[in-house]
Motif scaffolding. Structure first.
Motif, mmCIF file in Angstrom:
data_model
loop_
_atom_site.group_PDB
_atom_site.id
_atom_site.type_symbol
_atom_site.label_atom_id
_atom_site.label_comp_id
_atom_site.label_asym_id
_atom_site.label_seq_id
_atom_site.Cartn_x
_atom_site.Cartn_y
_atom_site.Cartn_z
ATOM 1 N N LEU A 100 -0.393 2.228 6.697
ATOM 2 C CA LEU A 100 -0.274 1.517 5.428
ATOM 3 C C LEU A 100 0.505 0.218 5.618
ATOM 4 N N SER B 165 -3.565 4.512 -2.629
ATOM 5 C CA SER B 165 -4.725 4.345 -1.739
ATOM 6 C C SER B 165 -5.361 5.655 -1.314
ATOM 7 N N GLU C 129 0.838 -1.201 0.000
ATOM 8 C CA GLU C 129 0.000 0.000 0.000
ATOM 9 C C GLU C 129 0.875 1.253 0.000
#
Length: 263
Positions: free
Chosen positions: A172, A157, A152
């Motif tokens: 993350l 995101s 991520e």
């Protein structure tokens, strides 16, 4: 009778109509392109979920960036959970959109490498400051199954990687960051665990990825093309109406003039 088309008003209207037609056609193709992209992404997800499970090290290695064709592939791994270095990921929601944590547990493989396992969702208290009580995973040597996920990032995101969080909390899931924290060889990406299912229902396993709605883009594309076809039709209708009104006005003026002369 059609000399009115050379008037300033009608020249502007005609130019605007001529500009709208290619613009609407291009907007239709843009929506069709978005439809094709979403359909292609949906197909990648379906193909990945339908593929047979493979050992995780067939698809990932330390430093590896999980590709779009590898994402969501079902993988298996054998090793032991390292709960002493477990983390929770903030601001994650479950199927009911309740905000809580995802549980991220290092999973030490038989060859010593580490796989990050997202064991699922647990509720969080209002403050979200204290490390929550987390149901323990299976003890000892275990085989886990999960969907392979890419690291991520904020760019992908939209989640900001906030610093200064409470102890053992992150925003993350990123294998490079975890490799530095753990001082170990961590496989790229992570897995969203699908088996074994936790006893007692917690953590709640992360559900399958949703599909993007591409049908709406197709409808928008057709709509724009219909609009582009309607512009010249509307222009012709307006021209004919204007010509008819002018003929009627001219006929009325001639009748009044004839009546005045006869009187």
């Amino acid at each position: 009778m059609y000399r009115f088309l050379l008037s300033r008003q009608w020249v502007i209207l005609t130019l605007v109509s001529l500009l709208l037609i290619p613009t609407m056609i291009r907007l239709g193709f843009w929506q069709m392109h978005r439809h094709d992209l979403r359909a292609a992404r949906n197909q990648l997800v379906s193909d990945a979920l339908a593929a047979r499970p493979v050992p995780v090290e067939d698809l990932s290695a330390p430093g590896h960036a999980v590709t779009s064709t590898e994402r969501y592939r079902t993988v298996t791994a054998t090793g032991t959970f390292d709960t002493a270095r477990e983390l929770v990921v903030r601001r994650r929601v479950n199927a009911d959109d309740a905000v809580g944590f995802h549980v991220l547990t290092p999973f030490v493989l038989t060859d010593g490498k580490v796989l990050l396992v997202n064991r699922g969702w647990i509720p969080a208290d209002a403050a979200q400051t204290a490390f929550p009580k987390i149901p323990a995973p299976p003890h000892g040597r275990t085989t886990v199954t999960g969907r392979l996920m890419a690291d991520e990032t904020t760019a992908a995101s939209g989640i900001k990687d906030i610093k200064g969080l409470p102890d053992r909390q992150i925003m993350l899931i990123n294998s490079e960051q975890e490799a530095r924290r753990l001082g170990a060889a961590v496989l790229g990406g992570y897995i969203a665990q699908t088996a074994p299912e936790p006893k007692g229902g917690l953590p709640q396993l992360v559900g399958e990825p949703g599909r993007e709605d591409s049908a709406l883009n197709l409808a928008y594309a057709i709509q724009w093309w219909l609009f582009s076809a309607a512009v010249p039709v509307g222009w012709v209708v307006l021209v004919r109406r204007e010509a008819r009104d002018r003929r009627a006005a001219a006929a009325g003026a001639d009748a009044q003039e004839t009546q005045a002369v006869s009187v």
